[in-house]
Design a protein around this motif. Sequence first.
Motif, PDB file in Angstrom:
ATOM      1  N   LEU A   1       0.878  -0.725  -0.176  1.00  0.00           N
ATOM      2  CA  LEU A   1      -0.020   0.217   0.502  1.00  0.00           C
ATOM      3  C   LEU A   1       0.142   1.264   0.328  1.00  0.00           C
ATOM      4  CD1 LEU A   1      -3.138   1.423  -0.373  1.00  0.00           C
ATOM      5  CD2 LEU A   1      -2.857   0.902   2.387  1.00  0.00           C
ATOM      6  N   ILE A   2       2.439   1.372   0.880  1.00  0.00           N
ATOM      7  CA  ILE A   2       2.234   2.110   1.187  1.00  0.00           C
ATOM      8  C   ILE A   2       3.483   2.226  -0.590  1.00  0.00           C
ATOM      9  CG2 ILE A   2       5.928   3.478   1.909  1.00  0.00           C
ATOM     10  CD1 ILE A   2       2.888   3.643   3.925  1.00  0.00           C
ATOM     11  N   MET A   3       3.594   1.229  -1.176  1.00  0.00           N
ATOM     12  CA  MET A   3       4.503   1.320  -2.089  1.00  0.00           C
ATOM     13  C   MET A   3       3.445   2.238  -3.461  1.00  0.00           C
ATOM     14  SD  MET A   3       5.903  -1.248  -4.090  1.00  0.00           S
ATOM     15  CE  MET A   3       5.441  -1.931  -6.057  1.00  0.00           C
ATOM     16  N   VAL A   4       2.247   2.395  -3.651  1.00  0.00           N
ATOM     17  CA  VAL A   4       1.069   2.274  -3.981  1.00  0.00           C
ATOM     18  C   VAL A   4       1.344   3.819  -4.369  1.00  0.00           C
ATOM     19  CG1 VAL A   4      -1.336   2.341  -4.595  1.00  0.00           C
ATOM     20  CG2 VAL A   4      -0.272   0.243  -4.818  1.00  0.00           C
ATOM     21  N   LEU A   5       1.085   4.179  -2.815  1.00  0.00           N
ATOM     22  CA  LEU A   5       1.287   5.817  -2.444  1.00  0.00           C
ATOM     23  C   LEU A   5       2.653   6.614  -3.336  1.00  0.00           C
ATOM     24  CD1 LEU A   5       0.300   5.509   1.408  1.00  0.00           C
ATOM     25  CD2 LEU A   5      -1.034   6.081  -1.436  1.00  0.00           C
ATOM     26  N   LEU A   6       3.598   5.863  -2.676  1.00  0.00           N
ATOM     27  CA  LEU A   6       4.919   5.984  -2.738  1.00  0.00           C
ATOM     28  C   LEU A   6       5.322   6.113  -4.402  1.00  0.00           C
ATOM     29  CD1 LEU A   6       7.821   7.235  -2.788  1.00  0.00           C
ATOM     30  CD2 LEU A   6       8.456   4.450  -2.863  1.00  0.00           C
ATOM     31  N   PHE A   7       4.935   5.152  -5.324  1.00  0.00           N
ATOM     32  CA  PHE A   7       4.828   5.880  -7.079  1.00  0.00           C
ATOM     33  C   PHE A   7       3.900   6.715  -7.811  1.00  0.00           C
ATOM     34  CE2 PHE A   7       7.137   2.071  -6.170  1.00  0.00           C
ATOM     35  CZ  PHE A   7       8.428   2.054  -7.216  1.00  0.00           C
ATOM     36  N   THR A   8       2.841   6.494  -6.917  1.00  0.00           N
ATOM     37  CA  THR A   8       1.183   7.990  -7.720  1.00  0.00           C
ATOM     38  C   THR A   8       2.025   9.271  -6.969  1.00  0.00           C
ATOM     39  OG1 THR A   8       0.084   6.055  -6.840  1.00  0.00           O
ATOM     40  CG2 THR A   8      -1.106   8.197  -7.430  1.00  0.00           C
ATOM     41  N   SER A   9       2.658   9.241  -5.804  1.00  0.00           N
ATOM     42  CA  SER A   9       3.370  10.674  -5.950  1.00  0.00           C
ATOM     43  C   SER A   9       4.475  10.877  -6.722  1.00  0.00           C
ATOM     44  CB  SER A   9       3.762  10.733  -4.796  1.00  0.00           C
ATOM     45  OG  SER A   9       2.933  10.515  -3.552  1.00  0.00           O
ATOM     46  N   ILE A  10       5.417   9.977  -7.298  1.00  0.00           N
ATOM     47  CA  ILE A  10       6.331  10.004  -8.077  1.00  0.00           C
ATOM     48  C   ILE A  10       5.591  10.668  -9.446  1.00  0.00           C
ATOM     49  CG2 ILE A  10       7.601   8.951  -9.277  1.00  0.00           C
ATOM     50  CD1 ILE A  10       8.439   8.041  -6.608  1.00  0.00           C
ATOM     51  N   PHE A  11       4.840   9.806 -10.042  1.00  0.00           N
ATOM     52  CA  PHE A  11       4.801  10.197 -11.816  1.00  0.00           C
ATOM     53  C   PHE A  11       3.218  10.916 -11.611  1.00  0.00           C
ATOM     54  CE2 PHE A  11       5.714   5.449 -11.064  1.00  0.00           C
ATOM     55  CZ  PHE A  11       7.242   5.505 -12.748  1.00  0.00           C
ATOM     56  N   GLY A  12       2.759  11.441 -10.596  1.00  0.00           N
ATOM     57  CA  GLY A  12       1.555  12.237 -10.762  1.00  0.00           C
ATOM     58  C   GLY A  12       2.082  13.996 -10.368  1.00  0.00           C
ATOM     59  N   THR A  13       3.818  13.927  -9.367  1.00  0.00           N
ATOM     60  CA  THR A  13       4.204  15.766 -10.084  1.00  0.00           C
ATOM     61  C   THR A  13       5.195  15.681 -10.933  1.00  0.00           C
ATOM     62  OG1 THR A  13       6.216  13.791  -8.051  1.00  0.00           O
ATOM     63  CG2 THR A  13       3.974  15.700  -7.411  1.00  0.00           C
ATOM     64  N   ILE A  14       6.292  14.399 -11.501  1.00  0.00           N
ATOM     65  CA  ILE A  14       6.987  14.433 -12.864  1.00  0.00           C
ATOM     66  C   ILE A  14       5.667  14.876 -13.966  1.00  0.00           C
ATOM     67  CG2 ILE A  14       6.535  12.177 -14.299  1.00  0.00           C
ATOM     68  CD1 ILE A  14       8.792  11.966 -14.161  1.00  0.00           C
ATOM     69  N   ALA A  15       4.681  15.006 -13.626  1.00  0.00           N
ATOM     70  CA  ALA A  15       3.986  16.380 -15.020  1.00  0.00           C
ATOM     71  C   ALA A  15       4.445  17.542 -14.828  1.00  0.00           C
ATOM     72  CB  ALA A  15       2.551  15.830 -14.451  1.00  0.00           C
TER      73      ALA A  15
ATOM     74  N   ASN B   1      -9.543  -0.935  11.697  1.00  0.00           N
ATOM     75  CA  ASN B   1     -10.324   0.627  11.696  1.00  0.00           C
ATOM     76  C   ASN B   1      -9.920   1.530  10.777  1.00  0.00           C
ATOM     77  OD1 ASN B   1      -9.904   2.955  12.431  1.00  0.00           O
ATOM     78  ND2 ASN B   1      -8.657   2.725  14.442  1.00  0.00           N
ATOM     79  N   TRP B   2     -10.718   1.216   9.506  1.00  0.00           N
ATOM     80  CA  TRP B   2     -10.782   1.831   7.939  1.00  0.00           C
ATOM     81  C   TRP B   2     -10.333   3.714   8.553  1.00  0.00           C
ATOM     82  CZ3 TRP B   2     -10.302  -1.237   4.300  1.00  0.00           C
ATOM     83  CH2 TRP B   2     -10.611  -1.840   4.595  1.00  0.00           C
ATOM     84  N   TRP B   3     -11.259   4.568   9.990  1.00  0.00           N
ATOM     85  CA  TRP B   3     -10.995   5.684  10.274  1.00  0.00           C
ATOM     86  C   TRP B   3      -9.046   5.816   9.870  1.00  0.00           C
ATOM     87  CZ3 TRP B   3     -14.250   8.827   8.496  1.00  0.00           C
ATOM     88  CH2 TRP B   3     -15.884   8.236   8.575  1.00  0.00           C
ATOM     89  N   LEU B   4      -8.835   5.394  10.481  1.00  0.00           N
ATOM     90  CA  LEU B   4      -7.053   5.680  11.091  1.00  0.00           C
ATOM     91  C   LEU B   4      -6.428   5.153   9.642  1.00  0.00           C
ATOM     92  CD1 LEU B   4      -4.747   5.752  12.822  1.00  0.00           C
ATOM     93  CD2 LEU B   4      -4.451   3.371  12.954  1.00  0.00           C
ATOM     94  N   ILE B   5      -6.571   3.724   8.908  1.00  0.00           N
ATOM     95  CA  ILE B   5      -6.687   3.783   7.214  1.00  0.00           C
ATOM     96  C   ILE B   5      -6.834   4.666   6.590  1.00  0.00           C
ATOM     97  CG2 ILE B   5      -6.344   2.352   5.864  1.00  0.00           C
ATOM     98  CD1 ILE B   5      -6.541   0.240   7.326  1.00  0.00           C
TER      99      ILE B   5
ATOM    100  N   VAL C   1       0.946   3.114  11.390  1.00  0.00           N
ATOM    101  CA  VAL C   1      -0.171   3.479  11.038  1.00  0.00           C
ATOM    102  C   VAL C   1      -1.022   2.695  10.317  1.00  0.00           C
ATOM    103  CG1 VAL C   1      -1.630   5.208  10.461  1.00  0.00           C
ATOM    104  CG2 VAL C   1       0.613   5.864  11.714  1.00  0.00           C
ATOM    105  N   LEU C   2      -0.287   2.031   9.385  1.00  0.00           N
ATOM    106  CA  LEU C   2      -1.358   1.711   8.827  1.00  0.00           C
ATOM    107  C   LEU C   2      -1.518   0.055   8.990  1.00  0.00           C
ATOM    108  CD1 LEU C   2      -0.233   2.305   4.731  1.00  0.00           C
ATOM    109  CD2 LEU C   2      -2.279   2.885   5.890  1.00  0.00           C
TER     110      LEU C   2
END
Length: 186
Positions: A1-15, A72-76, A145-146
């Motif tokens: 899950l952290i990897m999904v967040l990391l790579f989305t951040s990387i590829f989203g900002t390369i724009a 705990n969906w709110w914490l996630i 936390v996740l």
Amino acid sequence: LIMVLLFTSIFGTIALIEDRQSGFLQGVLTAPGSRTSLVLGKIAGVSSIAFIQSILFLLITPWTGYAMAAVNWWLIAGSIVMTCVYMTAICFVMAWVLRTTQAYHALMSVLLIPLWILSGAMFPANDGVLGIVMQFNPMTYSVNVLRSGLEGQTTDILGVVVLLGLCIVTVMFAAMVSRKQGGRAA
């Protein structure tokens, strides 16, 4: 899950680099909006995409051994949002300062990928040197936390406080860099 967040951040900002090279960023910078609103808009856009991808990824939770009712969906959700925000802000700063996509990818490979590897996502922390390094790694708190949320714990106070602090500091830093470096980077 952290990897999904990391790579989305990387590829989203390369724009941002591609927008600079195509001249689109120059047009945005001449618009009446502030640079801080540019930073906040980019962070909100990339974070929302990462959040949606994460939720879709979490649909496989029943097959990973976690009981859906115990999670705990709110914490996630909160940790996903905070992790998206600080990772996107860090990537924004790097994309704003660097001139080419090659330099951006090189820095991502040298900085962010090792942070993910040393976050506790691949192996647990130990008491040695790696354990000390992992305590200073911001992604370690995201992973912790996740994990707490997936295990149904009520909260990880230290992790949430660190993530919230990271969000505030990185977004402020990204806004500051966009104002100071704007002429050279754009």
